[in-house]
Write an enzyme that holds these catalytic residues in place. Sequence first.
Site, PDB file in Angstrom:
ATOM      1  N   GLU A 176      43.454  49.156  15.444  1.00  0.00           N
ATOM      2  CA  GLU A 176      44.659  49.642  14.768  1.00  0.00           C
ATOM      3  C   GLU A 176      45.899  48.862  15.183  1.00  0.00           C
ATOM      4  O   GLU A 176      46.916  48.880  14.488  1.00  0.00           O
ATOM      5  CB  GLU A 176      44.870  51.133  15.093  1.00  0.00           C
ATOM      6  CG  GLU A 176      43.893  52.063  14.376  1.00  0.00           C
ATOM      7  CD  GLU A 176      44.008  51.957  12.853  1.00  0.00           C
ATOM      8  OE1 GLU A 176      45.141  51.859  12.334  1.00  0.00           O
ATOM      9  OE2 GLU A 176      42.959  51.945  12.183  1.00  0.00           O
TER      10      GLU A 176
ATOM     11  N   HIS B 111      33.920  12.818  14.974  1.00  0.00           N
ATOM     12  CA  HIS B 111      33.788  12.317  16.352  1.00  0.00           C
ATOM     13  C   HIS B 111      34.402  10.921  16.339  1.00  0.00           C
ATOM     14  O   HIS B 111      34.450  10.277  15.284  1.00  0.00           O
ATOM     15  CB  HIS B 111      32.317  12.200  16.754  1.00  0.00           C
ATOM     16  CG  HIS B 111      31.572  13.493  16.756  1.00  0.00           C
ATOM     17  ND1 HIS B 111      31.665  14.409  17.767  1.00  0.00           N
ATOM     18  CD2 HIS B 111      30.704  14.026  15.854  1.00  0.00           C
ATOM     19  CE1 HIS B 111      30.886  15.451  17.507  1.00  0.00           C
ATOM     20  NE2 HIS B 111      30.300  15.255  16.337  1.00  0.00           N
TER      21      HIS B 111
ATOM     22  N   ASP C 174      31.208  20.670   6.121  1.00  0.00           N
ATOM     23  CA  ASP C 174      30.813  20.576   7.538  1.00  0.00           C
ATOM     24  C   ASP C 174      31.542  19.394   8.198  1.00  0.00           C
ATOM     25  O   ASP C 174      30.960  18.669   9.013  1.00  0.00           O
ATOM     26  CB  ASP C 174      29.300  20.443   7.705  1.00  0.00           C
ATOM     27  CG  ASP C 174      28.850  20.751   9.121  1.00  0.00           C
ATOM     28  OD1 ASP C 174      29.683  21.223   9.921  1.00  0.00           O
ATOM     29  OD2 ASP C 174      27.675  20.523   9.435  1.00  0.00           O
TER      30      ASP C 174
ATOM     31  N   HIS D  67      25.305  24.839   5.295  1.00  0.00           N
ATOM     32  CA  HIS D  67      24.726  23.498   5.056  1.00  0.00           C
ATOM     33  C   HIS D  67      23.221  23.469   4.855  1.00  0.00           C
ATOM     34  O   HIS D  67      22.487  22.842   5.609  1.00  0.00           O
ATOM     35  CB  HIS D  67      25.122  22.525   6.177  1.00  0.00           C
ATOM     36  CG  HIS D  67      25.054  23.074   7.565  1.00  0.00           C
ATOM     37  ND1 HIS D  67      23.983  23.788   8.036  1.00  0.00           N
ATOM     38  CD2 HIS D  67      25.940  23.006   8.584  1.00  0.00           C
ATOM     39  CE1 HIS D  67      24.218  24.143   9.281  1.00  0.00           C
ATOM     40  NE2 HIS D  67      25.398  23.686   9.634  1.00  0.00           N
TER      41      HIS D  67
ATOM     42  N   PHE E 175      37.731  21.409  13.146  1.00  0.00           N
ATOM     43  CA  PHE E 175      38.990  20.664  13.319  1.00  0.00           C
ATOM     44  C   PHE E 175      39.278  20.340  14.785  1.00  0.00           C
ATOM     45  O   PHE E 175      40.290  19.739  15.110  1.00  0.00           O
ATOM     46  CB  PHE E 175      40.157  21.418  12.669  1.00  0.00           C
ATOM     47  CG  PHE E 175      40.289  21.165  11.164  1.00  0.00           C
ATOM     48  CD1 PHE E 175      39.338  20.438  10.464  1.00  0.00           C
ATOM     49  CD2 PHE E 175      41.384  21.645  10.465  1.00  0.00           C
ATOM     50  CE1 PHE E 175      39.467  20.201   9.094  1.00  0.00           C
ATOM     51  CE2 PHE E 175      41.540  21.402   9.096  1.00  0.00           C
ATOM     52  CZ  PHE E 175      40.581  20.698   8.412  1.00  0.00           C
TER      53      PHE E 175
END
Length: 427
Positions: free
Chosen positions: A140, A319, A315, A242, A61
């Site tokens: 923790e 772009h 996947d 993939h 993302f």
Amino acid sequence: MKKTLIRGGTLAETGKKADILIGIDGMIEHIKLGADHKEANVIDASGKLLFPLLIDCHVHFREPGLEHKATMETEAASAIAGGIGLVCEMPNTIPPTVTVAALADKVRRSAKVDQCDIRFYFGVTEAAHLRTLKDIWTGEAMELKRLKHHCCGVKLYLDHSTGDQKVDGGIVEEIFQTCADLKIPLIAHCEDSEMNAAAKAANTRTDIAAHSAMRPAESEEKSVREAVAMAKKTGAALHIAHLSTAKGLAVVRAAKKEGLPITCEVSPHHLFLTIDDYAALGTLGKMNPPLRTKDDAAALWAGIKDGTVDCVATDHAPHTLEEKKTGEPLSAPSGVPGVETMLPLLLTEAAAQKISYADILKLCFTHPNKIFNLGAHNLEEKKLARLVIVDPETEWMIEGKNLKSKCGWTPFEGRKVTGKVMQVIAH
Ligand code: DOR
Ligand code: ZN
């Protein structure tokens, strides 16, 4: 505020009809036929299919650092429009998700995103990252426990891809061992860097189809074989990202036969596109692993049929068009968007009776939910209503301009599909 009654839909899982009553608090009150509620808003779902919001266990993302390509908000909207309500996001952002601070930053950003639940893989490329991962898994402190809830596992790149997150080979075994000991889901991008480097050095072509020749099927096969051997040695549960070749798939099939805890995903672009599509797609068909042959795609479908393939995951790697189309084809960035088109593509196969709607549910919900311990709920009474209403018969055409991803294009441009997301309910 009123309750909502979704009347007369068909549950994709069983093929049975049911009415779903959703309370004003967003919880499913009941799922049964003949449920009526006079004061409810009624959604007529007759002839429609009902799925829980699906899961995509492999997305990029781009936020932070690459917001010109995409943001959590834009891509979450794209996922929701595609019927996906939970995504597992990769660490190759800027900065990469390899520190507590980087993970905390992503978690903080994702809290502002509506409807879509975003979980994050932690990247490990060197020993310090592994130490941090152990802290997150075993710490923790409240803050670490909180972050662990948002972390779905570890991503290992066995070769270079976008973001140069290739792991230092010397710590691979330790990563596997840690994942085995702490039961951390481990997902690996399997390509062999030496074989890829040799194929690249031997290449003399400049056309885009050479991208597939420079990342040969044998490279995936070798890398999957080594990763499986490491899983066997350490006892780690390994998920192969993939998977794209018949040869790689055969290794996974054999490993499963042997009883090893190996799972795998395939991506829509490797199922629905092949090297023959380079002619039309140019650099829009460039991704890693690359497009393969028709025989490879057929083998992946056979893997879905016989259960070797556990998940379909996109996947999703947007772009900008400018980045994709500027300069030498072989230098274009690798990656294609996919979150909004996966479900319609799979629905089209189901409409043609090549897979079933129940198969889609397993591949894109039940299996990833289990492999990555995501804790998502199927359609169940007393759980929040998170579902997608699909018309299995509507025919339409995929067009990048109508998709919500910031990148505005798709490798499936112009493809006719059967099956459409009509409505998403995401409490
Ligand atoms: O095609 C790809 N694009 N493969 C990857 O491994 C990374 C991804 C991206 O982030 O662009
Ligand atoms: Zn990826």
